[in-house]
Design an enzyme around this catalytic site. Structure first.
Site, PDB file in Angstrom:
ATOM      1  N   SER A   1       1.997  -6.323  -5.942  1.00  0.00           N
ATOM      2  CA  SER A   1       1.467  -4.966  -6.005  1.00  0.00           C
ATOM      3  C   SER A   1       2.520  -3.878  -5.829  1.00  0.00           C
ATOM      4  O   SER A   1       2.253  -2.726  -6.148  1.00  0.00           O
ATOM      5  CB  SER A   1       0.353  -4.780  -4.975  1.00  0.00           C
ATOM      6  N   HIS A   5      -4.227  -7.126  -9.474  1.00  0.00           N
ATOM      7  CA  HIS A   5      -3.492  -6.371 -10.496  1.00  0.00           C
ATOM      8  C   HIS A   5      -3.263  -7.165 -11.781  1.00  0.00           C
ATOM      9  O   HIS A   5      -2.435  -6.791 -12.598  1.00  0.00           O
ATOM     10  CB  HIS A   5      -2.146  -5.903  -9.930  1.00  0.00           C
ATOM     11  N   LYS A  47      -9.937  -1.780  -9.147  1.00  0.00           N
ATOM     12  CA  LYS A  47      -8.742  -1.389  -9.900  1.00  0.00           C
ATOM     13  C   LYS A  47      -9.111  -1.295 -11.382  1.00  0.00           C
ATOM     14  O   LYS A  47      -9.665  -0.283 -11.786  1.00  0.00           O
ATOM     15  CB  LYS A  47      -7.619  -2.356  -9.570  1.00  0.00           C
TER      16      LYS A  47
HETATM   17  C1  LIG Z   1      -3.006  -7.341  -4.267  1.00  0.00           C
HETATM   18  C2  LIG Z   1      -4.134  -6.607  -3.580  1.00  0.00           C
HETATM   19  N1  LIG Z   1      -5.077  -7.327  -2.961  1.00  0.00           N
HETATM   20  C3  LIG Z   1      -6.106  -6.730  -2.325  1.00  0.00           C
HETATM   21  C4  LIG Z   1      -6.221  -5.364  -2.281  1.00  0.00           C
HETATM   22  C5  LIG Z   1      -7.362  -4.731  -1.553  1.00  0.00           C
HETATM   23  O1  LIG Z   1      -8.335  -4.361  -2.472  1.00  0.00           O
HETATM   24  P1  LIG Z   1      -9.370  -3.172  -2.209  1.00  0.00           P
HETATM   25  O2  LIG Z   1      -8.647  -1.888  -2.392  1.00  0.00           O
HETATM   26  O3  LIG Z   1     -10.402  -3.430  -3.249  1.00  0.00           O
HETATM   27  O4  LIG Z   1      -9.879  -3.343  -0.821  1.00  0.00           O
HETATM   28  C6  LIG Z   1      -5.264  -4.571  -2.928  1.00  0.00           C
HETATM   29  C7  LIG Z   1      -5.387  -3.099  -2.886  1.00  0.00           C
HETATM   30  O5  LIG Z   1      -4.537  -2.337  -3.206  1.00  0.00           O
HETATM   31  C8  LIG Z   1      -4.179  -5.210  -3.585  1.00  0.00           C
HETATM   32  O6  LIG Z   1      -3.232  -4.501  -4.189  1.00  0.00           O
END
Ligand SMILES: Cc1ncc(COP(=O)(O)O)c(C=O)c1O
Length: 403
Positions: free
Chosen positions: A189, A217, A248
């Site tokens: 990310s 992502h 996302k």
């Molecule tokens: C790789 C990854 N996993 C989990 C999450 C958490 O997701 P959420 O924003 O839907 O709680 C994010 C959020 O940015 C993320 O980038």
């Protein structure tokens, strides 16, 4: 208010000093409201029209008419809330339909949804492994994976980013008879690079490890039809626990796991984030359900995103920027110090490019960057212009030297 300088007040005061100093230097750009969506990639922020380069809406689905309509119809039918947790009175037909849609999209038997992606990682990892087990985590995994690993009480081992030899060494040193779970991001990310699924699967097979992959992502981004990393590597059923978010590419809120019947049944009856937290609101469940269908119906968006990501990365690197190993819609523009990242942000925003910095602890100290994202909504002209503006700023700040 507690007047004693204990560690709690020390932390609070340190943060106050840090944010106040940034604000006094006009370097604080977090938490700005985006007041209007203006179509395409344009938004209004603080009264100004800006090009959005910080959105997770990779396929540009926020505000899509089919998705909005599905959400509106769900509100008309069910209202805005639910009767509580899924296990008791909170389940609606739209939750069941959404989980079926996800399972189909991810080529799995079944799926389970949670109230956020963060909660999904926390809850699922800590329900699957516990004391006496081992959990292996890439050092650049998302914070929610880290937190899930810590919450699990399993032995928590972190391997160097994308260094699968390091992972194999750690796994081989763990007791043969202990349960082992490997958790990784599909697309990292902060760096936008990919996990090596074929090699990882081979290691997991060799040492009988469970493999969980966070596709936050990669859904809508990877694979010809946008279904994610298995499609990208042409490897069906390579992942045991396919985790993703609904926040996302999917323009809603929530998280999910798609997997086989027994794993989903276990999570549905043992994971505390499911049992003890309210069901997704009907509008958000309906929006998510429709969005998965829109991705498959409007494949041009996946192709356009792929072209835009290539153009953005190529132009940035040609201008002399370091975009690390990004191959996706997340494109780091490496700055090094926090100050350089803040100043680049100020320059970009002054020129109506909405992009934001990420600094420690989100990335290792000294590796601050702009974390730019590109979407299917950008035009080639906008991308070319944006890189020109960023390059001028980069030269002014001494980040790049190319003419
Ligand atoms: C790789 C990854 N996993 C989990 C999450 C958490 O997701 P959420 O924003 O839907 O709680 C994010 C959020 O940015 C993320 O980038």
């Amino acid at each position: 208010m507690n007047k004693i300088q204990d560690s709690v007040s020390r932390r609070i005061n340190e943060m106050k000093a840090r944010t106040s100093s940034m604000k006094s230097e006009n370097l604080y750009f977090y938490n700005q409201p985006v007041t209007e969506m203006l179509g395409g990639s344009k938004v209004r922020v603080d009264g100004r029209v800006m090009s959005m380069y910080a959105s997770y809406s990779y396929l540009g689905l926020i505000g899509h008419p089919r998705i909005n309509k599905a959400a509106q119809e769900a509100i008309t039918r069910y209202g805005t809330g639910t009767h509580g947790v899924r296990t008791l009175a909170g389940t609606l037909p739209i939750h069941v339909e959404l989980e079926e849609t996800i399972a189909k999209f991810k080529h799995a038997d079944e799926a389970i949804t949670y109230s956020s992606g963060y909660v999904t990682n926390l809850s699922v990892i800590s329900t699957l492994v516990g004391r006496g087990d081992h959990v292996f985590c890439d050092k650049l995994n998302h914070a929610s994976i880290y937190d899930g690993c810590m919450m699990s009480h399993a032995k928590f081992e972190r391997f160097n980013h994308n260094d699968l030899h390091n992972l194999e060494q750690q796994i081989s040193e763990a007791p043969e008879n202990s349960a082992k779970l490997v958790v990784v991001d599909a697309v990292f990310s902060m760096d936008g690079d990919l996990m090596n699924l074929p090699l990882l699967r081979a290691i997991c097979d060799k040492y009988h490890c469970w493999l969980m992959v966070d596709e936050a992502h990669s859904v809508g981004v990877l694979g010809e039809t946008g279904t994610g990393i298995e499609e990208h590597f042409n490897m069906a059923d390579a992942i045991d626990i396919k985790m993703g978010t609904l926040s996302k590419t999917i323009p809603s809120i929530g998280g999910y796991v798609a997997s086989n019947h027994d794993i989903i049944n276990y999570l549905r009856h043992a994971s505390r984030g499911y049992i003890f937290s309210a069901a997704l609101p009907p509008a958000q469940a309906a929006a998510s359900n429709e969005a998965f269908k829109v991705i498959l119906d409007e494949q041009w968006r996946v192709n356009k995103l792929c072209d835009n990501a290539k153009l953005f990365i190529n132009n940035l690197t040609n201008a002399g920027f370091d975009t690390l190993n990004s191959q996706t819609a997340i494109v780091p523009i490496y700055c090094g110090s926090d100050q350089a990242a803040y100043e680049m942000t100020r320059e970009a925003q002054m020129h109506d490019i909405f992009v934001l910095p990420v600094v420690s602890p989100a990335v290792p100290e000294g590796q601050a960057r702009l974390r730019a994202t590109v979407t299917a909504n950008h035009t080639a002209e906008d991308i070319i212009h944006t890189v020109e503006v960023l390059a001028e700023s980069g030269r002014r700040l001494g980040l790049i030297s190319k003419p």
